[in-house]
Design a protein around this motif. Structure first.
Motif, short mmCIF file in Angstrom:
data_model
loop_
_atom_site.label_atom_id
_atom_site.label_comp_id
_atom_site.label_asym_id
_atom_site.label_seq_id
_atom_site.Cartn_x
_atom_site.Cartn_y
_atom_site.Cartn_z
N ASP A 127 4.52 11.16 -7.45
CA ASP A 127 4.64 10.27 -8.40
C ASP A 127 4.80 8.87 -7.89
OD1 ASP A 127 5.47 12.19 -10.13
OD2 ASP A 127 7.38 12.68 -9.74
N THR A 128 4.08 8.50 -6.75
CA THR A 128 4.09 7.13 -6.30
C THR A 128 3.55 6.24 -7.53
OG1 THR A 128 3.72 7.65 -4.03
CG2 THR A 128 2.91 5.70 -5.03
N PRO A 129 2.51 6.43 -8.26
CA PRO A 129 2.25 5.41 -9.45
C PRO A 129 3.31 5.24 -10.55
CG PRO A 129 0.36 7.00 -8.88
CD PRO A 129 1.38 7.32 -8.04
N ALA A 130 3.67 6.52 -10.86
CA ALA A 130 4.86 6.39 -11.96
C ALA A 130 6.12 5.56 -11.59
CB ALA A 130 5.25 7.86 -12.39
N ILE A 131 6.55 5.70 -10.14
CA ILE A 131 7.67 4.91 -9.61
C ILE A 131 7.30 3.54 -9.42
CG2 ILE A 131 8.99 4.77 -7.47
CD1 ILE A 131 8.69 7.77 -7.13
N ALA A 132 5.85 3.04 -9.18
CA ALA A 132 5.87 1.65 -8.96
C ALA A 132 5.80 1.05 -10.66
CB ALA A 132 4.21 1.53 -8.65
N ARG A 133 5.36 1.72 -11.57
CA ARG A 133 5.51 1.33 -12.74
C ARG A 133 7.05 1.27 -13.41
NH1 ARG A 133 0.85 4.60 -13.45
NH2 ARG A 133 -1.11 3.46 -13.59
N GLU A 134 7.77 2.09 -13.17
CA GLU A 134 9.24 2.14 -13.50
C GLU A 134 9.68 0.62 -12.99
OE1 GLU A 134 13.11 4.99 -12.44
OE2 GLU A 134 11.11 5.71 -11.99
N PRO B 24 0.94 -1.21 0.01
CA PRO B 24 -0.01 -0.07 -0.01
C PRO B 24 0.90 1.11 0.02
CG PRO B 24 -0.08 -0.91 2.19
CD PRO B 24 0.78 -2.01 1.38
N ALA B 25 0.57 2.24 -0.77
CA ALA B 25 1.38 3.40 -0.83
C ALA B 25 0.60 4.76 -1.27
CB ALA B 25 2.34 3.20 -1.93
N GLN B 26 0.57 5.40 -0.51
CA GLN B 26 -0.01 7.04 -0.57
C GLN B 26 1.05 8.07 -0.43
OE1 GLN B 26 -2.87 8.49 2.39
NE2 GLN B 26 -4.50 8.65 0.66
N ASN B 27 1.30 8.60 -1.33
CA ASN B 27 2.31 9.75 -1.53
C ASN B 27 3.92 9.31 -0.83
OD1 ASN B 27 0.64 11.82 -2.83
ND2 ASN B 27 -0.04 12.07 -0.98
N GLU B 28 4.23 8.27 -1.59
CA GLU B 28 5.34 7.38 -0.91
C GLU B 28 6.49 7.70 -1.97
OE1 GLU B 28 6.20 6.66 2.04
OE2 GLU B 28 4.38 5.70 2.96
N ALA B 29 6.56 8.71 -2.62
CA ALA B 29 7.63 8.80 -3.64
C ALA B 29 8.88 8.71 -3.15
CB ALA B 29 7.60 10.12 -4.51
N GLY C 264 -3.07 4.83 -3.04
CA GLY C 264 -4.12 5.43 -2.29
C GLY C 264 -4.47 6.93 -2.90
N ASP C 265 -4.69 6.83 -4.14
CA ASP C 265 -4.95 8.42 -4.77
C ASP C 265 -3.81 9.52 -4.50
OD1 ASP C 265 -6.55 10.00 -6.11
OD2 ASP C 265 -7.61 10.89 -4.31
N SER C 266 -2.47 8.91 -4.86
CA SER C 266 -1.61 9.80 -4.40
C SER C 266 -1.41 11.01 -5.37
CB SER C 266 -0.06 8.98 -4.72
OG SER C 266 0.14 7.95 -3.78
N SER C 267 -0.81 12.15 -4.88
CA SER C 267 -0.59 13.42 -5.50
C SER C 267 0.70 13.81 -5.98
CB SER C 267 -1.22 14.67 -4.51
OG SER C 267 -0.46 14.54 -3.48
N GLU D 26 -6.75 2.95 -5.46
CA GLU D 26 -7.63 2.86 -4.32
C GLU D 26 -7.79 4.19 -3.95
OE1 GLU D 26 -8.57 2.66 -0.09
OE2 GLU D 26 -6.64 2.98 -0.70
N ALA D 27 -9.18 4.60 -3.34
CA ALA D 27 -9.64 6.00 -2.96
C ALA D 27 -8.73 6.53 -1.73
CB ALA D 27 -10.84 5.96 -2.97
N GLY D 28 -7.81 5.70 -1.09
CA GLY D 28 -7.25 6.17 0.05
C GLY D 28 -8.13 6.04 1.38
N GLU D 29 -9.01 5.08 1.22
CA GLU D 29 -10.03 5.14 2.33
C GLU D 29 -9.30 4.61 3.78
OE1 GLU D 29 -12.98 2.59 1.18
OE2 GLU D 29 -13.89 4.07 -0.44
N SER D 30 -8.41 3.44 3.66
CA SER D 30 -7.81 2.89 4.76
C SER D 30 -6.64 1.94 4.27
CB SER D 30 -8.74 2.44 5.75
OG SER D 30 -9.03 1.24 5.23
N ILE D 31 -5.60 1.72 5.44
CA ILE D 31 -4.70 0.99 5.10
C ILE D 31 -5.23 -0.52 4.93
CG2 ILE D 31 -3.97 0.41 7.32
CD1 ILE D 31 -1.59 0.71 4.69
#
Length: 228
Positions: free
Chosen positions: A55-62, A19-24, A50-53, A70-75
């Motif tokens: 580069d978390t998704p881009a880093i994951a794909r890299e 799980p990762a939310q704004n974890e760049a 978790g709906d990061s603002s 996921e909407a960032g509701e809970s861990i």
């Protein structure tokens, strides 16, 4: 590539769920550690964003991870959603600020097989201020010795079928404690006495040891009110 289909890692023996939310800042270290695993087992990696603002998704794909949104509701929701998309026989839940040792899979797979376990954790190392060693010692030498060991969410290795039968992580405070207590009432669990992960003591660095302990005490009081 977005992990929107469960059979994306159909050949995998193990699925890592992160799980990762704004974890760049932390995610690269976590995912890099997964690329160095010394194992003959097939494994896949799912980052639940978790709906990061940042580069978390881009880093994951890299790093070749599959991204589940996921909407960032809970861990708990993030971990459960990752498990739904993954298809490995074993699920390895770690956090974005956790790094695994190269022998993580070989040692845990051998440990659960030798002891006929449905789930396990291992000793850990917590980085950061020296006072983080108190938390490290608590996890390694108190949580591990409980009749129903607490498997921390940043280092939880569990058989998929048992995880699904148990209902996954409950939507309550201290969800990993609640999960561990409920799970161990039905299935055998234990700690591998080898340090296999390193995780950040950033909460302790930010809030101090007393503040961190108070935070988790409050969460655990709320957990007990839910009867978990």
């Amino acid at each position: 590539m977005a992990g929107d289909e469960r059979d994306d890692d159909a050949v995998a023996d193990i699925s890592f769920v992160v799980p990762a939310q704004n974890e760049a800042d932390y995610l690269p270290g976590c995912l890099a550690s997964l690329t160095t695993l010394e194992t003959a087992s097939e494994y896949g990696v799912f980052v639940v964003d978790g709906d990061s603002s940042d580069d978390t998704p881009a880093i994951a794909r890299e790093y070749g991870a599959r991204v589940v949104h996921e909407a960032g509701e809970s861990i708990a929701a993030a971990r459960n959603l990752g498990a739904e998309h993954a298809s490995g026989e074993w699920l390895a839940f770690i956090d974005a600020d956790t790094r695994v040792r190269a022998t993580y899979l070989t040692e845990l797979l051998g440990f659960v097989a030798a002891n006929r376990l449905a789930a396990a954790s291992s000793y850990c190392r917590i980085t950061g201020p020296h006072r983080a060693k108190v938390m490290e010692a608590t996890i390694n030498h108190v949580f591990s010795r409980l009749e129903r060991p607490i498997l921390p969410g940043f280092n939880c290795f569990v058989h998929r079928r048992a995880f699904e039968e148990s209902g996954g992580f409950p939507e309550v405070p201290n969800e990993d404690t609640a999960f561990s207590r409920r799970f161990a009432s039905r299935y055998p669990t234990a700690y591998c006495p080898t340090i296999l992960v390193e995780t950040s003591g950033r909460r302790i660095a930010r809030s101090g040891l007393t503040g961190t302990l108070w935070h988790y005490l409050q969460l655990d009081r709320e957990r007990l009110r839910t009867e978990y």
